[in-house]
Motif scaffolding. Structure first.
Motif, PDB file in Angstrom:
ATOM      1  N   ARG A   1      31.809  42.604  52.811  1.00 51.99           N
ATOM      2  CA  ARG A   1      33.102  41.910  52.788  1.00 51.99           C
ATOM      3  C   ARG A   1      34.232  42.818  52.327  1.00 51.99           C
ATOM      4  O   ARG A   1      35.279  42.319  51.937  1.00 51.99           O
ATOM      5  CB  ARG A   1      33.033  40.723  51.845  1.00 51.99           C
TER       6      ARG A   1
ATOM      7  N   GLY B   1      38.152  28.957  48.731  1.00 51.72           N
ATOM      8  CA  GLY B   1      39.195  28.262  47.978  1.00 51.72           C
ATOM      9  C   GLY B   1      40.223  29.234  47.445  1.00 51.72           C
ATOM     10  O   GLY B   1      40.077  30.446  47.588  1.00 51.72           O
ATOM     11  N   PRO B   2      41.278  28.705  46.826  1.00 51.69           N
ATOM     12  CA  PRO B   2      42.310  29.589  46.277  1.00 51.69           C
ATOM     13  C   PRO B   2      41.776  30.391  45.086  1.00 51.69           C
ATOM     14  O   PRO B   2      40.834  29.971  44.425  1.00 51.69           O
ATOM     15  CB  PRO B   2      43.404  28.630  45.834  1.00 51.69           C
TER      16      PRO B   2
ATOM     17  N   LEU C   1      34.034  42.254  43.442  1.00 55.41           N
ATOM     18  CA  LEU C   1      32.643  41.838  43.295  1.00 55.41           C
ATOM     19  C   LEU C   1      32.476  40.987  42.052  1.00 55.41           C
ATOM     20  O   LEU C   1      31.847  39.930  42.082  1.00 55.41           O
ATOM     21  CB  LEU C   1      31.733  43.057  43.193  1.00 55.41           C
ATOM     22  N   VAL C   2      33.037  41.458  40.930  1.00 52.34           N
ATOM     23  CA  VAL C   2      32.862  40.732  39.677  1.00 52.34           C
ATOM     24  C   VAL C   2      33.648  39.421  39.704  1.00 52.34           C
ATOM     25  O   VAL C   2      33.180  38.389  39.233  1.00 52.34           O
ATOM     26  CB  VAL C   2      33.297  41.600  38.483  1.00 52.34           C
TER      27      VAL C   2
ATOM     28  N   ARG D   1      41.645  31.791  41.384  1.00 52.35           N
ATOM     29  CA  ARG D   1      42.056  31.201  40.108  1.00 52.35           C
ATOM     30  C   ARG D   1      42.476  32.278  39.125  1.00 52.35           C
ATOM     31  O   ARG D   1      42.165  33.445  39.308  1.00 52.35           O
ATOM     32  CB  ARG D   1      40.910  30.406  39.503  1.00 52.35           C
TER      33      ARG D   1
ATOM     34  N   ILE E   1      40.373  39.187  36.091  1.00 55.39           N
ATOM     35  CA  ILE E   1      39.219  40.091  36.134  1.00 55.39           C
ATOM     36  C   ILE E   1      39.438  41.182  37.173  1.00 55.39           C
ATOM     37  O   ILE E   1      39.294  42.365  36.893  1.00 55.39           O
ATOM     38  CB  ILE E   1      37.927  39.316  36.463  1.00 55.39           C
TER      39      ILE E   1
ATOM     40  N   PRO F   1      41.504  33.215  35.994  1.00 56.95           N
ATOM     41  CA  PRO F   1      40.528  34.155  35.431  1.00 56.95           C
ATOM     42  C   PRO F   1      40.036  35.167  36.461  1.00 56.95           C
ATOM     43  O   PRO F   1      39.869  36.348  36.153  1.00 56.95           O
ATOM     44  CB  PRO F   1      39.366  33.260  34.979  1.00 56.95           C
TER      45      PRO F   1
ATOM     46  N   GLN G   1      34.607  44.473  49.548  1.00 51.72           N
ATOM     47  CA  GLN G   1      35.031  44.148  48.191  1.00 51.72           C
ATOM     48  C   GLN G   1      34.994  45.394  47.338  1.00 51.72           C
ATOM     49  O   GLN G   1      34.018  46.143  47.371  1.00 51.72           O
ATOM     50  CB  GLN G   1      34.085  43.106  47.589  1.00 51.72           C
TER      51      GLN G   1
ATOM     52  N   LEU H   1      35.001  46.980  43.326  1.00 49.71           N
ATOM     53  CA  LEU H   1      34.210  46.533  42.178  1.00 49.71           C
ATOM     54  C   LEU H   1      34.821  45.297  41.532  1.00 49.71           C
ATOM     55  O   LEU H   1      34.124  44.338  41.201  1.00 49.71           O
ATOM     56  CB  LEU H   1      34.096  47.665  41.157  1.00 49.71           C
ATOM     57  N   GLY H   2      36.155  45.321  41.358  1.00 56.30           N
ATOM     58  CA  GLY H   2      36.822  44.181  40.751  1.00 56.30           C
ATOM     59  C   GLY H   2      36.618  42.906  41.557  1.00 56.30           C
ATOM     60  O   GLY H   2      36.414  41.829  41.002  1.00 56.30           O
TER      61      GLY H   2
ATOM     62  N   SER I   1      34.425  31.625  48.028  1.00 57.30           N
ATOM     63  CA  SER I   1      34.095  30.279  48.490  1.00 57.30           C
ATOM     64  C   SER I   1      35.096  29.764  49.512  1.00 57.30           C
ATOM     65  O   SER I   1      34.899  28.702  50.073  1.00 57.30           O
ATOM     66  CB  SER I   1      34.078  29.333  47.297  1.00 57.30           C
TER      67      SER I   1
ATOM     68  N   ASP J   1      34.420  37.738  42.301  1.00 51.19           N
ATOM     69  CA  ASP J   1      33.998  36.888  43.413  1.00 51.19           C
ATOM     70  C   ASP J   1      35.172  36.561  44.335  1.00 51.19           C
ATOM     71  O   ASP J   1      35.348  35.415  44.735  1.00 51.19           O
ATOM     72  CB  ASP J   1      33.372  35.592  42.867  1.00 51.19           C
TER      73      ASP J   1
END
Lengths: 322, 245
Positions: free
Chosen positions: B143, B108-109, B150-151, B111, B117, B113, B145, B147-148, B106, B153
């Motif tokens: 992008r 944003g920074p 992707l999950v 977080r 993940i 969790p 990404q 796998l980690g 998004s 985000d």
């Protein structure tokens, strides 16, 4: 309007915003900080305008940087720290486990079926158990639970101290939990394999003790920490399966969104499971091996099982959940 | 700006309705960052085991020392990245060295969790060895990404450049109005030429300005000069001498 004019007109307000962001990020008190949202919105507006009018790379990139860092500063949230963790453990986690009750029973079955299979088959055919444990496994089982020995002395010999044992359990058991969770990303297969293997291994250990060692020592040792540890394994399997299922069966979402949403749910489960296992490691390290009358051990173990089950069933219960 | 398909700008719409461009980092830069982190990781373990070894021979005894070392290994192994990603820079030392950082998709920074993940799932990305799954996944997603990511985000992006860019380069030429009215895209192309040309060799500049022969009626140095003059005229809005390039 030319890019030059645009920059001259709006440059001062960009500069103020840049200065403010820099100071806020350094966690210094900033004068007029309540102006920041207004300046940020103005910069966003200017960015759209500059993009639309194609004012060139320098201006657009400067505003882009400004919008990103401004967004980051405004969107910064304090995570809530310990309070949030407490709320998660007392409400969100038990609720999440109850919300996925079908998955819980499924993972329990995957873990307990091989466990009991080994327990039942061993008296008739010990070969399976022996090959499961291997020579070294059998020797260490006998060292711990054989006649005339006890787990404390064996573990002391192996890890030196109660603290050393505790550290080993954290390192080993919590890592297994996290790997069980991660393995779920492979369509759930990884979690299932680890669950099955652990069920089989624990089952064969228990069966071998029944067969060749002193069962009382064994059950006195494991009963205290068994509840949080075994349920922790099952729940980390659940977390992995949640992740795997949201990939295999995304439902109403596309796979990527389903994975992100499933990941959030799974994160609560695995955090809870890891903390349960860490709690079990404390008991296992500092209590389980302490020599004591068997009835004390069994009473304590019974209390632990009751408390763990009550925690999962009742904690954070909402009225309408009944 | 016309959408360019071959670049690594990832356009994201913020809650405030504006579009920003994240500059997504590819596997090459990230691999180097990872190598640096591994070296730092090994150095930390080495120093820790020295310190704990010293402590245990003097104070706490070997057994407790071993336990401490095991706990430290556990924490470093699973939380090294999380710790650094939650810092203000949102980057591990290796990533900081490469000018990278982790952000939420998004914009944003990142977080806590999300960070946990993406770092727990690193195990899967590493499989079957040498980050093969992660690399494959990186190359298959727009992008970059793994796998980690992707999950969780998240994306790894280039950190913002320092806000004030290098000094402006003055071009000494008189602005000249273009002989024809230019449309918006053409004007933007001229302005970008002016901005970016100081980084190119003269031959490359002339090669590009030769494309404008229909407009300037000249080739080579003369054509280049006319192109720059027209761009200056556009930049200053038809008046003034010299411009910021």
């Amino acid at each position: 309007m030319t890019p030059k004019q645009f920059e001259n007109d709006h440059g001062p307000s960009w500069q103020r915003l840049e200065g403010m962001i820099e100071q806020v990020e350094k966690a210094k008190p900033v004068a007029n900080v309540d102006e920041l949202p207004k300046l940020f919105r103005q910069a966003c507006h200017d960015l759209s305008l500059a993009q639309h009018r194609m004012f060139g790379r320098a201006i657009v990139e400067r505003l882009n940087t400004l919008a990103i860092s401004g967004f980051r500063v405004l969107e910064r949230r304090s995570s809530g720290g310990w309070e949030r963790l407490w709320q998660m453990m007392m409400q969100d986690f038990p609720r999440a486990v109850r919300a996925e009750s079908r998955l819980f029973w499924f993972c329990s079955a995957v873990f307990w079926l091989p466990f009991f299979a080994f327990l039942i088959i061993t008296p008739f055919d010990p070969e399976w158990t022996m090959s499961m444990l291997g020579t070294e496994g059998m020797i260490s089982m006998e060292g711990m639970y054989g006649e005339g020995t006890n787990p404390r002395e064996y573990m002391r010999g192996e890890y030196g101290s109660d603290f050393g044992m505790f550290a080993f359990y954290i390192w080993n058991n919590v890592s297994i939990n996290l790997r069980t969770f991660a393995g779920g990303l492979l369509g759930g297969v990884g979690s299932l394999v680890i669950l099955l293997f652990n069920g089989a291994y624990f089952g064969s250990a228990a069966a071998y003790v029944n067969h060749a060692c002193n069962p009382e020592t064994f059950y006195c040792f494991v009963i205290g920490h068994g509840a949080p540890e075994l349920l922790g394994i099952v729940i980390s399997g659940m977390a992995g399966m949640r992740l795997g299922l949201s990939f295999v069966k995304p439902g109403a979402y596309d796979r990527k969104t389903a994975l992100v949403l499933g990941g959030r749910k799974a994160m609560i489960l695995i955090t809870g499971a890891a903390l349960m296992t860490a709690f079990a490691a404390i008991i296992e390290g500092f209590w389980s091996a302490t020599p004591m009358e068997p009835w004390i051990k069994y009473t304590f173990g019974g209390c632990m099982w009751t408390a763990t089950i009550c925690y999962l069933l009742l904690c954070g219960r909402e009225r309408h959940e009944a | 700006m016309p959408t360019a398909l071959a670049d690594t700008l990832e356009s994201v719409e913020l809650a405030d309705g504006v579009q920003i461009h994240l500059r997504v980092a590819g596997p090459a830069a990230r691999s180097v960052a990872w190598l640096i982190d591994i070296l730092i990781f090994i150095a930390i373990i080495f120093i820790l085991s020295m310190v704990i070894g010293l402590l245990s021979s003097l104070l706490i005894g070997e057994e407790v020392g071993n336990g401490l070392l095991m706990l430290a290994m556990f924490i470093l192994n699973w939380f090294y990245n999380v710790f650094f990603e939650m810092s203000a820079k949102a980057a591990t030392p290796g990533q900081r060295h490469m000018g990278l950082k982790v952000v939420s998709v998004s914009g944003g920074p990142v977080r806590l969790p999300q960070s946990m993940i993406r770092n727990v799932l690193r195990v899967v990305d590493f499989m079957p060895g040498a980050y093969l799954f992660g690399l494959t996944c990186c190359l298959c997603t727009s992008r970059f990404q793994r796998l980690g990511d992707l999950v969780a985000d998240t994306v790894v992006v280039y950190a913002d450049k320092p806000m004030h860019e290098g000094s402006a380069i003055q071009v000494n030429a008189d602005p000249m109005p273009p002989p024809l009215p230019l449309n918006r895209e053409e004007q933007a192309a001229m302005l970008q030429f002016l901005e970016r040309s100081p980084r190119w060799s003269d031959a490359r500049k002339m090669e590009l300005s030769d494309v404008l022969e229909p407009l300037t009626k000249r080739r080579g140095m003369g054509g280049l000069l006319d192109t720059v003059r027209m761009a200056l005229w556009l930049q200053t809005g038809g008046g003034g001498k010299g411009g910021r390039a």
